[in-house]
Design an enzyme around this catalytic site. Structure first.
Site, PDB file in Angstrom:
ATOM      1  N   ARG A 191       0.864  -1.235  -0.043  1.00 54.13           N
ATOM      2  CA  ARG A 191      -0.051   0.011   0.130  1.00 54.13           C
ATOM      3  C   ARG A 191       0.838   1.246   0.105  1.00 54.13           C
ATOM      4  O   ARG A 191       1.982   1.154   0.233  1.00 54.13           O
ATOM      5  CB  ARG A 191      -1.275   0.195   1.027  1.00 54.13           C
ATOM      6  CG  ARG A 191      -0.547  -0.499   2.494  1.00 54.13           C
ATOM      7  CD  ARG A 191       0.488   0.311   3.221  1.00 54.13           C
ATOM      8  NE  ARG A 191       0.042   1.730   3.525  1.00 54.13           N
ATOM      9  CZ  ARG A 191       1.060   2.554   3.638  1.00 54.13           C
ATOM     10  NH1 ARG A 191       2.288   2.084   3.668  1.00 54.13           N
ATOM     11  NH2 ARG A 191       0.715   3.940   3.453  1.00 54.13           N
ATOM     12  N   GLY A 192       0.155   2.453  -0.257  1.00 56.70           N
ATOM     13  CA  GLY A 192       0.886   3.700  -0.237  1.00 56.70           C
ATOM     14  C   GLY A 192       1.122   4.000  -1.859  1.00 56.70           C
ATOM     15  O   GLY A 192       1.546   2.723  -2.721  1.00 56.70           O
ATOM     16  N   ALA A 193       0.911   5.146  -2.422  1.00 58.43           N
ATOM     17  CA  ALA A 193       0.890   5.256  -3.791  1.00 58.43           C
ATOM     18  C   ALA A 193       1.976   4.861  -4.652  1.00 58.43           C
ATOM     19  O   ALA A 193       1.699   4.105  -5.238  1.00 58.43           O
ATOM     20  CB  ALA A 193       0.386   6.722  -3.966  1.00 58.43           C
TER      21      ALA A 193
ATOM     22  N   ARG B 210      -7.457  -0.651  -7.041  1.00 55.85           N
ATOM     23  CA  ARG B 210      -7.827   0.585  -6.136  1.00 55.85           C
ATOM     24  C   ARG B 210      -8.004   1.864  -6.967  1.00 55.85           C
ATOM     25  O   ARG B 210      -7.324   2.030  -7.659  1.00 55.85           O
ATOM     26  CB  ARG B 210      -6.839   0.627  -5.111  1.00 55.85           C
ATOM     27  CG  ARG B 210      -6.487  -0.453  -3.992  1.00 55.85           C
ATOM     28  CD  ARG B 210      -5.712  -0.177  -2.697  1.00 55.85           C
ATOM     29  NE  ARG B 210      -6.434   0.726  -1.742  1.00 55.85           N
ATOM     30  CZ  ARG B 210      -5.802   1.274  -1.070  1.00 55.85           C
ATOM     31  NH1 ARG B 210      -4.585   0.969  -0.649  1.00 55.85           N
ATOM     32  NH2 ARG B 210      -6.119   2.013  -0.023  1.00 55.85           N
TER      33      ARG B 210
ATOM     34  N   GLN C 196      -2.138   3.048   9.990  1.00 52.97           N
ATOM     35  CA  GLN C 196      -0.820   2.921   9.289  1.00 52.97           C
ATOM     36  C   GLN C 196       0.033   3.819   9.850  1.00 52.97           C
ATOM     37  O   GLN C 196       1.215   3.607   9.958  1.00 52.97           O
ATOM     38  CB  GLN C 196      -1.127   3.341   7.845  1.00 52.97           C
ATOM     39  CG  GLN C 196      -1.751   2.652   6.855  1.00 52.97           C
ATOM     40  CD  GLN C 196      -3.116   3.006   6.654  1.00 52.97           C
ATOM     41  OE1 GLN C 196      -3.835   3.447   7.629  1.00 52.97           O
ATOM     42  NE2 GLN C 196      -3.817   2.700   5.614  1.00 52.97           N
TER      43      GLN C 196
ATOM     44  N   ASP D 198      -2.153  10.669  -2.599  1.00 55.09           N
ATOM     45  CA  ASP D 198      -2.354   9.646  -3.287  1.00 55.09           C
ATOM     46  C   ASP D 198      -2.711  10.334  -4.823  1.00 55.09           C
ATOM     47  O   ASP D 198      -2.595   9.508  -5.861  1.00 55.09           O
ATOM     48  CB  ASP D 198      -3.735   8.854  -2.861  1.00 55.09           C
ATOM     49  CG  ASP D 198      -3.245   8.043  -1.719  1.00 55.09           C
ATOM     50  OD1 ASP D 198      -3.045   8.378  -0.645  1.00 55.09           O
ATOM     51  OD2 ASP D 198      -2.894   6.795  -1.814  1.00 55.09           O
TER      52      ASP D 198
ATOM     53  N   ASN E 153      -5.509  12.367  -0.056  1.00 53.28           N
ATOM     54  CA  ASN E 153      -4.435  11.620   0.586  1.00 53.28           C
ATOM     55  C   ASN E 153      -5.494  10.961   1.913  1.00 53.28           C
ATOM     56  O   ASN E 153      -6.843  10.934   1.882  1.00 53.28           O
ATOM     57  CB  ASN E 153      -3.502  12.513   1.572  1.00 53.28           C
ATOM     58  CG  ASN E 153      -2.523  11.641   1.847  1.00 53.28           C
ATOM     59  OD1 ASN E 153      -1.770  10.958   1.568  1.00 53.28           O
ATOM     60  ND2 ASN E 153      -2.396  11.983   3.427  1.00 53.28           N
ATOM     61  N   LYS E 154      -4.752  10.282   2.632  1.00 53.90           N
ATOM     62  CA  LYS E 154      -5.717   9.186   3.773  1.00 53.90           C
ATOM     63  C   LYS E 154      -6.547  10.100   4.384  1.00 53.90           C
ATOM     64  O   LYS E 154      -6.258  11.222   4.797  1.00 53.90           O
ATOM     65  CB  LYS E 154      -4.381   8.587   4.526  1.00 53.90           C
ATOM     66  CG  LYS E 154      -5.038   7.763   5.945  1.00 53.90           C
ATOM     67  CD  LYS E 154      -5.909   6.778   5.211  1.00 53.90           C
ATOM     68  CE  LYS E 154      -5.216   5.695   4.332  1.00 53.90           C
ATOM     69  NZ  LYS E 154      -5.933   5.027   3.523  1.00 53.90           N
TER      70      LYS E 154
HETATM   71  O1  MRU Z   1      -4.407   3.148   1.820  1.00 50.35           O
HETATM   72  P1  MRU Z   1      -2.975   3.770   1.688  1.00 50.35           P
HETATM   73  O2  MRU Z   1      -2.388   3.183   3.094  1.00 50.35           O
HETATM   74  O3  MRU Z   1      -2.567   2.839   0.430  1.00 50.35           O
HETATM   75  O4  MRU Z   1      -2.950   4.841   1.925  1.00 50.35           O
HETATM   76  C1  MRU Z   1      -1.685   5.771   1.691  1.00 50.35           C
HETATM   77  C2  MRU Z   1      -1.557   7.113   1.761  1.00 50.35           C
HETATM   78  O5  MRU Z   1      -2.802   7.797   2.150  1.00 50.35           O
HETATM   79  C3  MRU Z   1      -0.417   7.518   1.772  1.00 50.35           C
HETATM   80  O6  MRU Z   1      -0.363   8.803   2.603  1.00 50.35           O
HETATM   81  C4  MRU Z   1       0.101   8.273   0.053  1.00 50.35           C
HETATM   82  O7  MRU Z   1      -0.300   7.177  -0.608  1.00 50.35           O
HETATM   83  C5  MRU Z   1       1.188   8.581   0.103  1.00 50.35           C
HETATM   84  S1  MRU Z   1       2.509   7.286   0.174  1.00 50.35           S
HETATM   85  C6  MRU Z   1       4.118   7.921  -0.104  1.00 50.35           C
END
Ligand code: MRU
Length: 341
Positions: A48-50, A86, A188, A229, A239-240
């Protein structure tokens, strides 16, 4: 310190990834042996994470080509499955589209496609280091920084974005300290960012998400840095979930609010935040914690995984080519076309 693990790497058995669902208790790898496995690892948030999702997708497309052989329709279907795993992080679509363009341009050569997936990883690590250095310009010695979710090495191919800037400041001797939001519902911040901060030896404290307002009002936060994201053409940033709320509080108390992201996260084809698709995830993510029920089983839930911070609440966007300041629409275009910010 952060380089002692690889978030993901391609092996003869398939795509080997840290199973991020198990941290911080266990550092365990799992291997996606097919393109379908890669799509489900993205959906299930093993990875996970963009930027990490984008890199995994790159290898997924390579695997799809190996699986489909000369059957182009099958290849397209497999790529579609990965692309739709996703909806919010644009790095996923960006990487699949880049790989598919490459496949067409290189006559569907598996070797060249594998090299392209490797390049996505390499470029992401380079971008993270460059943007982390650029980000030092917004930090002063002794600052306390608030961050949200996990935008560290785990969320990228290495080093990290928002957490990359923080680690860079720490290793430059800037004596910073950090508050990390726990980031309900998937935690996270508590599970991943806290783990990375401890490994890096950065002075930090974990807070319940709702403590951020009290800290900001109390003058305990000098700046906020989050990842992204998807950044729309006008600077609105997905973002989250919880990022938007932080931006409102930061604005109220005059605290600078920065987004750190590689240019691959900026989606010029999306005009504004309203056009960004926001993922809604399973109700049990909210009704349960680590498999333990904390709410009535049938309780209806609203569980958006992301929110959009309007560009008016963002002080600057830290990228590998420098920091973008308002007016974001014009300056994003300029930086993407190669001009200096
Ligand atoms: O749902 P996730 O854990 O994939 O969400 C991740 C985030 O929101 C991060 O802040 C974002 O992807 C930036 S990662 C460098």
């Amino acid at each position: 310190m952060d380089e002692d693990f690889r978030t993901l790497e391609f092996t003869p058995d398939g795509l080997r990834m840290i199973d991020q669902r198990l941290l911080p208790g266990v550092l365990e790898y799992c291997t996606a042996a097919s393109s379908e496995d890669v799509a489900s690892a993205i959906r299930e948030m093993i990875v996970r994470g963009a930027p990490a999702i984008g890199a995994a997708a790159g290898y997924g497309v390579y695997m799809a080509l190996l699986e489909a052989g000369d059957d182009r329709e099958l290849f397209l279907r497999k790529c579609g499955l990965i692309r739709n795993a996703r909806p919010t992080a644009v790095n996923l679509m960006w990487a699949v589209d880049r790989m598919m363009r490459k496949a067409e341009g290189c006559g569907y050569s598996p070797e060249l496609l594998k090299a392209e997936a490797d390049a996505i990883v390499r470029e992401d690590i380079e971008a993270n280091h460059a943007l982390s250095k650029a980000g030092l310009a917004v930090i002063s010695k002794g600052d306390t920084i608030l961050t949200h979710c996990n935008a560290g090495a785990l969320a990228a191919c290495g080093w990290g974005t928002a957490l990359g800037v923080i680690k860079e400041a720490h290793r430059s001797g800037m004596e910073i300290s950090v508050y990390a939001d726990e980031t309900r519902p998937r935690l996270q911040g508590a599970r991943l960012t806290a783990w990375e901060l401890m490994r890096a030896g950065i002075p930090a404290a974990l807070i319940p998400d709702s403590a951020a307002a009290v800290l900001m009002r109390g003058g305990k936060i000098d700046l906020v840095i989050i990842g992204a994201d998807r950044i729309a053409a006008n600077g609105d940033t997905a973002n989250k979930l919880g990022s938007f709320m932080l931006s409102v509080i930061a604005k109220e108390y005059g605290i600078p609010f920065y987004v750190a992201a590689p240019l691959s996260t900026i989606d010029s084809a999306t005009p504004d935040g309203q056009s960004i698709p926001i993922e809604e995830r399973d109700a049990d993510e909210v009704r349960c914690i680590e498999g333990i029920s904390i709410a009535p089983a049938e309780m209806p839930v609203y569980n958006p995984a992301f929110d959009v911070t309007p560009h008016q609440n963002i002080t600057g966007i830290i990228t590998e080519r420098g920091i973008i300041y308002p007016p974001f629409g014009r300056n994003i275009e300029r930086i993407k076309s190669g001009e200096k910010p």
